[in-house]
Scaffold this motif. Structure first.
Motif, PDB file in Angstrom:
ATOM      1  N   ALA A   1       4.960   7.809  -2.503  1.00  0.00           N
ATOM      2  CA  ALA A   1       4.730   6.782  -1.112  1.00  0.00           C
ATOM      3  C   ALA A   1       6.240   7.860  -1.178  1.00  0.00           C
ATOM      4  O   ALA A   1       7.649   6.649  -1.630  1.00  0.00           O
ATOM      5  CB  ALA A   1       5.511   5.914  -2.465  1.00  0.00           C
ATOM      6  N   ALA A   2       5.521   8.918  -0.197  1.00  0.00           N
ATOM      7  CA  ALA A   2       7.045   9.921   0.392  1.00  0.00           C
ATOM      8  C   ALA A   2       8.049   8.544   1.282  1.00  0.00           C
ATOM      9  O   ALA A   2       8.590   8.961   1.680  1.00  0.00           O
ATOM     10  CB  ALA A   2       6.375  10.704   0.392  1.00  0.00           C
ATOM     11  N   ILE A   3       7.055   7.867   2.049  1.00  0.00           N
ATOM     12  CA  ILE A   3       7.674   7.500   2.362  1.00  0.00           C
ATOM     13  C   ILE A   3       7.808   5.810   2.922  1.00  0.00           C
ATOM     14  O   ILE A   3       6.159   5.338   2.783  1.00  0.00           O
ATOM     15  CB  ILE A   3       7.627   7.603   4.638  1.00  0.00           C
ATOM     16  CG1 ILE A   3       7.418   8.925   4.964  1.00  0.00           C
ATOM     17  CG2 ILE A   3       8.302   6.641   5.634  1.00  0.00           C
ATOM     18  CD1 ILE A   3       6.748   9.806   5.870  1.00  0.00           C
ATOM     19  N   GLU A   4       8.748   5.160   2.850  1.00  0.00           N
ATOM     20  CA  GLU A   4       8.680   3.501   2.965  1.00  0.00           C
ATOM     21  C   GLU A   4       8.236   2.990   3.997  1.00  0.00           C
ATOM     22  O   GLU A   4       8.729   3.249   4.663  1.00  0.00           O
ATOM     23  CB  GLU A   4      10.203   2.716   2.209  1.00  0.00           C
ATOM     24  CG  GLU A   4      10.849   3.457   1.229  1.00  0.00           C
ATOM     25  CD  GLU A   4      11.242   2.637   0.038  1.00  0.00           C
ATOM     26  OE1 GLU A   4      10.832   1.150   0.201  1.00  0.00           O
ATOM     27  OE2 GLU A   4      12.093   2.895  -1.112  1.00  0.00           O
ATOM     28  N   ARG A   5       7.061   1.481   3.107  1.00  0.00           N
ATOM     29  CA  ARG A   5       6.887   1.119   4.622  1.00  0.00           C
ATOM     30  C   ARG A   5       8.543   0.305   5.922  1.00  0.00           C
ATOM     31  O   ARG A   5       9.300   0.062   4.985  1.00  0.00           O
ATOM     32  CB  ARG A   5       6.003   0.012   4.094  1.00  0.00           C
ATOM     33  CG  ARG A   5       5.415  -0.991   6.045  1.00  0.00           C
ATOM     34  CD  ARG A   5       4.500  -2.143   5.144  1.00  0.00           C
ATOM     35  NE  ARG A   5       5.509  -3.294   4.482  1.00  0.00           N
ATOM     36  CZ  ARG A   5       5.151  -4.270   3.373  1.00  0.00           C
ATOM     37  NH1 ARG A   5       4.594  -3.835   3.220  1.00  0.00           N
ATOM     38  NH2 ARG A   5       5.891  -5.040   3.225  1.00  0.00           N
TER      39      ARG A   5
ATOM     40  N   PRO B   1       1.266  -6.976  -0.648  1.00  0.00           N
ATOM     41  CA  PRO B   1       1.591  -5.700  -0.999  1.00  0.00           C
ATOM     42  C   PRO B   1       0.585  -5.186  -2.032  1.00  0.00           C
ATOM     43  O   PRO B   1       0.397  -3.828  -2.566  1.00  0.00           O
ATOM     44  CB  PRO B   1       2.779  -6.036  -1.339  1.00  0.00           C
ATOM     45  CG  PRO B   1       2.771  -7.388  -1.590  1.00  0.00           C
ATOM     46  CD  PRO B   1       1.944  -7.992  -1.394  1.00  0.00           C
ATOM     47  N   ASP B   2      -0.268  -5.971  -2.655  1.00  0.00           N
ATOM     48  CA  ASP B   2      -0.995  -5.577  -4.209  1.00  0.00           C
ATOM     49  C   ASP B   2      -2.497  -4.941  -3.349  1.00  0.00           C
ATOM     50  O   ASP B   2      -3.384  -5.781  -3.721  1.00  0.00           O
ATOM     51  CB  ASP B   2      -1.503  -7.256  -5.031  1.00  0.00           C
ATOM     52  CG  ASP B   2      -1.890  -6.362  -6.120  1.00  0.00           C
ATOM     53  OD1 ASP B   2      -1.573  -5.928  -6.473  1.00  0.00           O
ATOM     54  OD2 ASP B   2      -2.385  -7.448  -6.747  1.00  0.00           O
ATOM     55  N   MET B   3      -2.418  -4.297  -2.369  1.00  0.00           N
ATOM     56  CA  MET B   3      -3.531  -3.130  -1.286  1.00  0.00           C
ATOM     57  C   MET B   3      -3.271  -1.969  -1.824  1.00  0.00           C
ATOM     58  O   MET B   3      -1.831  -1.538  -1.866  1.00  0.00           O
ATOM     59  CB  MET B   3      -3.816  -4.036  -0.945  1.00  0.00           C
ATOM     60  CG  MET B   3      -4.189  -5.099  -0.264  1.00  0.00           C
ATOM     61  SD  MET B   3      -4.824  -5.574   1.529  1.00  0.00           S
ATOM     62  CE  MET B   3      -3.367  -5.441   2.242  1.00  0.00           C
ATOM     63  N   HIS B   4      -4.085  -0.975  -1.946  1.00  0.00           N
ATOM     64  CA  HIS B   4      -4.254  -0.281  -1.898  1.00  0.00           C
ATOM     65  C   HIS B   4      -3.406   0.386  -0.979  1.00  0.00           C
ATOM     66  O   HIS B   4      -3.114   0.437   0.046  1.00  0.00           O
ATOM     67  CB  HIS B   4      -5.438   0.638  -1.789  1.00  0.00           C
ATOM     68  CG  HIS B   4      -5.517   2.805  -2.046  1.00  0.00           C
ATOM     69  ND1 HIS B   4      -4.964   3.128  -0.492  1.00  0.00           N
ATOM     70  CD2 HIS B   4      -5.623   3.522  -3.269  1.00  0.00           C
ATOM     71  CE1 HIS B   4      -4.875   4.291  -1.462  1.00  0.00           C
ATOM     72  NE2 HIS B   4      -5.294   4.455  -2.788  1.00  0.00           N
ATOM     73  N   ARG B   5      -2.834   1.352  -0.930  1.00  0.00           N
ATOM     74  CA  ARG B   5      -1.421   1.915   0.670  1.00  0.00           C
ATOM     75  C   ARG B   5      -2.402   1.893   2.089  1.00  0.00           C
ATOM     76  O   ARG B   5      -1.390   1.969   3.008  1.00  0.00           O
ATOM     77  CB  ARG B   5      -1.010   3.054   0.050  1.00  0.00           C
ATOM     78  CG  ARG B   5       0.713   2.763   1.199  1.00  0.00           C
ATOM     79  CD  ARG B   5       1.859   3.562   1.108  1.00  0.00           C
ATOM     80  NE  ARG B   5       0.792   5.594   1.065  1.00  0.00           N
ATOM     81  CZ  ARG B   5       1.071   6.473   0.729  1.00  0.00           C
ATOM     82  NH1 ARG B   5       2.415   6.872  -0.789  1.00  0.00           N
ATOM     83  NH2 ARG B   5       1.100   7.939   1.112  1.00  0.00           N
TER      84      ARG B   5
ATOM     85  N   PHE C   1       9.887  -6.438  21.701  1.00  0.00           N
ATOM     86  CA  PHE C   1       9.923  -8.011  20.957  1.00  0.00           C
ATOM     87  C   PHE C   1      10.038  -6.678  19.353  1.00  0.00           C
ATOM     88  O   PHE C   1       9.122  -5.907  19.468  1.00  0.00           O
ATOM     89  CB  PHE C   1       8.904  -8.894  20.881  1.00  0.00           C
ATOM     90  CG  PHE C   1       8.894  -9.680  21.463  1.00  0.00           C
ATOM     91  CD1 PHE C   1       9.833 -11.012  22.319  1.00  0.00           C
ATOM     92  CD2 PHE C   1       7.333  -9.431  22.587  1.00  0.00           C
ATOM     93  CE1 PHE C   1       9.180 -11.418  23.165  1.00  0.00           C
ATOM     94  CE2 PHE C   1       7.057 -10.356  23.952  1.00  0.00           C
ATOM     95  CZ  PHE C   1       8.009 -11.797  23.855  1.00  0.00           C
ATOM     96  N   VAL C   2      10.992  -7.141  19.138  1.00  0.00           N
ATOM     97  CA  VAL C   2      11.331  -6.852  17.513  1.00  0.00           C
ATOM     98  C   VAL C   2      10.215  -7.440  16.242  1.00  0.00           C
ATOM     99  O   VAL C   2      11.447  -7.934  16.282  1.00  0.00           O
ATOM    100  CB  VAL C   2      12.842  -5.784  16.979  1.00  0.00           C
ATOM    101  CG1 VAL C   2      12.263  -5.007  15.613  1.00  0.00           C
ATOM    102  CG2 VAL C   2      13.109  -5.692  18.410  1.00  0.00           C
ATOM    103  N   TYR C   3       9.551  -7.605  15.662  1.00  0.00           N
ATOM    104  CA  TYR C   3       8.653  -8.111  14.692  1.00  0.00           C
ATOM    105  C   TYR C   3       9.423  -7.414  13.389  1.00  0.00           C
ATOM    106  O   TYR C   3       9.309  -6.235  13.795  1.00  0.00           O
ATOM    107  CB  TYR C   3       7.845  -7.426  14.952  1.00  0.00           C
ATOM    108  CG  TYR C   3       6.526  -8.530  16.224  1.00  0.00           C
ATOM    109  CD1 TYR C   3       5.980  -9.547  15.681  1.00  0.00           C
ATOM    110  CD2 TYR C   3       6.854  -8.523  17.192  1.00  0.00           C
ATOM    111  CE1 TYR C   3       5.011 -10.453  16.546  1.00  0.00           C
ATOM    112  CE2 TYR C   3       6.034  -9.024  18.313  1.00  0.00           C
ATOM    113  CZ  TYR C   3       5.595 -10.214  17.699  1.00  0.00           C
ATOM    114  OH  TYR C   3       4.564 -10.882  18.541  1.00  0.00           O
ATOM    115  N   SER C   4       9.690  -8.023  12.399  1.00  0.00           N
ATOM    116  CA  SER C   4      10.443  -8.048  10.561  1.00  0.00           C
ATOM    117  C   SER C   4       9.099  -8.100  10.580  1.00  0.00           C
ATOM    118  O   SER C   4       8.085  -8.746  10.747  1.00  0.00           O
ATOM    119  CB  SER C   4      11.276  -8.962  10.523  1.00  0.00           C
ATOM    120  OG  SER C   4      10.330  -9.746  10.325  1.00  0.00           O
ATOM    121  N   ILE C   5       8.847  -6.647   8.839  1.00  0.00           N
ATOM    122  CA  ILE C   5       7.628  -6.490   8.441  1.00  0.00           C
ATOM    123  C   ILE C   5       7.869  -7.303   7.097  1.00  0.00           C
ATOM    124  O   ILE C   5       9.229  -6.522   6.419  1.00  0.00           O
ATOM    125  CB  ILE C   5       6.951  -5.045   8.435  1.00  0.00           C
ATOM    126  CG1 ILE C   5       6.964  -4.502  10.361  1.00  0.00           C
ATOM    127  CG2 ILE C   5       5.895  -4.973   7.941  1.00  0.00           C
ATOM    128  CD1 ILE C   5       6.147  -3.409  10.441  1.00  0.00           C
TER     129      ILE C   5
END
Length: 116
Positions: free
Chosen positions: A7-11, A52-56, A20-24
């Motif tokens: 997990a080198a880069i955070e989502r 969140p409980d899935m493979h990246r 538009f800017v959508y929050s994630i």
């Protein structure tokens, strides 16, 4: 959920789609069980939620899928009567575009640089 990728880069916490800017954010347990979905795009509140409980890699695919729903909205296709089925279009193009992104980092880098 654990996966075999570092997990080198955070989502990202947001994504710009058109004007538009959508929050994630992560989906809540209640949303997951209530809606029986692994992601959704709230076009009214400009929010994308992902289980969140899935493979990246699956989370990445779901994120692109929901971004395509946001693109549908930004492109003014919501509410049109002669439109193709939104979910079919999003699924078809989302999966293909994800592969394009994965397989062509040089193309994406060039496009990004062209708009810098």
């Amino acid at each position: 959920m654990t996966d075999d990728l570092p997990a080198a880069i955070e989502r990202p916490s947001s994504v710009r789609v058109g004007p538009f800017v959508y929050s994630i954010r992560d989906m809540t347990e209640i949303e997951f069980h209530r809606d029986n979905l692994i992601g959704f795009c709230d076009k009214k509140d400009l929010e994308i939620a992902i289980w969140p409980d899935m493979h990246r890699q699956k989370q990445a695919e779901v994120l692109f899928h929901e971004i395509f729903h946001a693109c549908w909205n930004a492109g003014g296709l919501d509410g049109t009567h002669d439109r193709p089925d939104e979910e079919k279009v999003v699924v078809a193009f989302g999966l293909q575009f994800l592969q394009v992104v994965r397989d062509n980092p040089d193309v994406l880098a060039w496009v990004k640089d062209s708009f810098a």
